[in-house]
Design a protein around this motif. Structure first.
Motif, short mmCIF file in Angstrom:
data_model
loop_
_atom_site.label_atom_id
_atom_site.label_comp_id
_atom_site.label_asym_id
_atom_site.label_seq_id
_atom_site.Cartn_x
_atom_site.Cartn_y
_atom_site.Cartn_z
N ARG A 287 10.42 6.98 0.78
CA ARG A 287 8.92 7.53 0.96
C ARG A 287 8.22 8.47 0.15
O ARG A 287 7.12 8.04 -0.43
N GLU A 297 4.73 0.51 -2.90
CA GLU A 297 5.00 0.60 -1.44
C GLU A 297 5.23 -0.72 -0.82
O GLU A 297 5.96 -0.81 0.21
N ASP A 298 4.60 -1.98 -1.43
CA ASP A 298 4.82 -3.25 -0.87
C ASP A 298 6.53 -3.71 -0.80
O ASP A 298 7.14 -4.41 -0.13
N TYR A 301 8.40 -1.78 1.66
CA TYR A 301 8.43 -2.43 3.04
C TYR A 301 9.27 -3.76 3.10
O TYR A 301 9.76 -4.20 3.92
N ARG A 302 9.48 -4.38 1.96
CA ARG A 302 10.10 -5.69 1.77
C ARG A 302 11.77 -5.24 1.68
O ARG A 302 12.62 -5.99 2.16
N ASN A 304 12.82 -2.51 3.07
CA ASN A 304 13.23 -1.58 4.24
C ASN A 304 13.51 -2.37 5.53
O ASN A 304 13.21 -1.69 6.50
N VAL A 305 13.79 -3.38 5.36
CA VAL A 305 14.22 -4.20 6.51
C VAL A 305 15.26 -3.62 7.47
O VAL A 305 15.18 -3.36 8.62
#
Ligand SMILES: Nc1ncnc2c1ncn2[C@@H]1O[C@H](COP(=O)(O)OP(=O)(O)OP(=O)(O)O)[C@@H](O)[C@H]1O
Ligand SMILES: [Mg+2]
Length: 453
Positions: A287, A297-298, A301-302, A304-305
């Protein structure tokens, strides 16, 4: 007892015959040789459970045979036959790895007893090795039974069977790569490739073609078609290490490939469908890396599953004795058990271990050198920073000039410091710096010019 393949070597035909009969009656399959040379040839051609050999034989004697078997990597147990006059040779044979000896004359019972003892011990060794391997495998090479590590093993077991992307987070040396390999090994993809790529170790301009491959002529210097790591990992696991060190533009492309499940090699517009499991790792707080503009950031998220955090060593000091034992055994002690007493464990638990398990391994290796075969003591682990509660190091002043000059200067200072701490001992200095002696030698040559001594 089960039927075994037993080789009998004796130059005296009558003795050979007697042994053959006794062993056949006990249900074994027997091979006979008239000397060591013939025995060696049979051993090379036939898997054997046991060799029973006379000591004095023409061409190659019993001791010679034993030596040749071991030299050629055959661990088959050997029983030597000896008479009172040659008992010293029998003792010598035991020292060189014979399992037992039989004193002539012997009867059937003595023979069977010796065979049972030797084959029983061999079986036990095999079983122990098997059990040890099983334990290792179930933990994927990890040592440590602490609560935080139990949690890690549980998460690995949980996530391994699926194709879910995993993000490994943890300080340097906490075992991120080990975890990535453990996930692969426990997954249905285990028979396909595990392909690691370290984004920090490859120059930015080469990383794209390393990952995605290229066609001939895609750019200057692209002389041949080249398969990228993504394609290589098809059906298996791709491990993207130090993901925050990937250039932002490439991160955008990576995200696209992950979302579409297809890629094109550089210079080609043919799209290739991929089926791979992605594991990424970082030793930064992801983060924070997003806030610092190091990680899109995108993409975060992809990735950090399923996030899996490897705990630092200082938060699981109860793992230290087991790790010390493991590394002591790895680096030459016959057994690592009991190598660290309570006082030493306390000393080690008080240190902050910024380099975590990797640092501990280097320290143990170096301590073994210092201890020279004796017990390990606190004095063999001299720490600069005495405790976890030590004040944080002051922020580094940012030097001016080029990056190369600044890095060179710092490298030189660290090498001098390590050499001072080790009183000029290069083996120890290299261990302190976490580099090989060869690398240290090379760097010394660079910094001081000419020969390092
Ligand atoms: N729990 C453990 N048990 C045994 N060995 C370990 C353990 N954790 C790490 N190691 C060993 O320590 C070394 C460092 O581990 P690894 O390379 O996995 O760390 P890392 O987190 O990837 O570090 P870095 O961020 O510096 O790349 C390796 O040799 C690894 O086998
Ligand atoms: Mg790593």
């Amino acid at each position: 007892m089960n039927a075994r393949h037993i080789l009998v070597a004796d130059d005296e035909p009558h003795m050979r015959r007697v042994l053959e009969i006794m062993l056949r009656q006990a249900g074994h399959q027997v091979f006979a040789a008239a000397d060591g040379q013939e025995a060696l040839e049979i051993a090379r051609a036939t898997p054997l459970d046991l060799v029973i050999t006379d000591l004095r034989m023409p061409r190659l004697d019993g001791i010679g045979l034993l030596g040749r078997l071991r030299d050629e990597g055959m661990e088959v147990p050997v029983i030597v036959i000896t008479a009172h006059g040659t008992i010293e040779s029998a003792v010598d044979a035991m020292k060189r790895g014979a399992s037992d000896y039989l004193l002539r004359p012997f009867d059937v019972e003595a023979l069977e007893l010796a065979i049972e003892r030797v084959l029983g011990a061999a079986e036990m060794t095999r079983q122990n090795a098997f059990l040890r391997d099983e334990v290792d495998r179930s933990r994927g090479g990890f040592i440590g039974g602490s609560q935080p590590m139990q949690q890690v093993y549980g998460q690995i077991r949980q996530v391994a069977p699926s194709k879910t992307t995993v993000l490994l987070i943890g300080e340097t040396g906490t075992g991120k790569e080990l975890a990535a390999r453990a996930i692969h090994a426990a997954s249905p993809r285990k028979d396909r490739l595990f392909v690691p790529i370290n984004c920090a170790a490859i120059p930015a301009e080469m990383l794209e073609s390393e990952l995605f491959g290229h066609t001939r002529g895609a750019f200057t210097g692209a002389l041949k078609d080249r398969v990228g790591k993504f394609e290589l990992a098809d059906g298996g696991t791709l491990f993207l290490d130090e993901i925050t060190e990937m250039p932002m533009a490439l991160q955008a492309k990576l995200l696209r490939v992950l979302q579409e499940g297809t890629l094109e090699r550089l210079g080609s517009n043919r799209s290739i469908a991929l089926d791979l499991r992605l594991v990424a790792a970082t030793n930064r707080n992801p983060r924070q890396a997003v806030d610092d503009g190091r990680l899109r950031e995108d993409l975060f998220y992809r990735l950090n599953v399923f996030a899996l955090t490897l705990p630092p060593l200082r938060e699981r000091t109860e793992d230290i004795p087991g790790l010390v034992a493991h590394f002591a055994a790895k680096h030459g002690r016959a057994t690592g058990r009991g190598v660290a007493d309570a006082a030493l464990v306390e000393h080690l638990a008080g240190y902050a271990w910024p380099g975590n398990v990797r640092e501990l391994e280097n320290m143990v290796e170096r301590a073994l050198v210092l201890a020279g075969g004796g017990p390990l003591r606190a004095a063999h682990f001299p720490f600069d920073v005495p405790s976890a509660a030590a004040p944080p190091t002051p922020a580094l002043e940012v030097p001016s000039g080029t990056l190369t000059d600044a890095v060179d200067a710092l490298e030189g200072r660290m090498i001098d410091h390590a050499l001072a701490r080790s009183q000029g001992n290069k083996t120890q200095a290299a261990a302190l710096l976490g580099i090989s002696e060869r690398t240290l030698w090379y760097k010394l040559k660079k910094h001081r010019g000419g020969e390092p001594d």
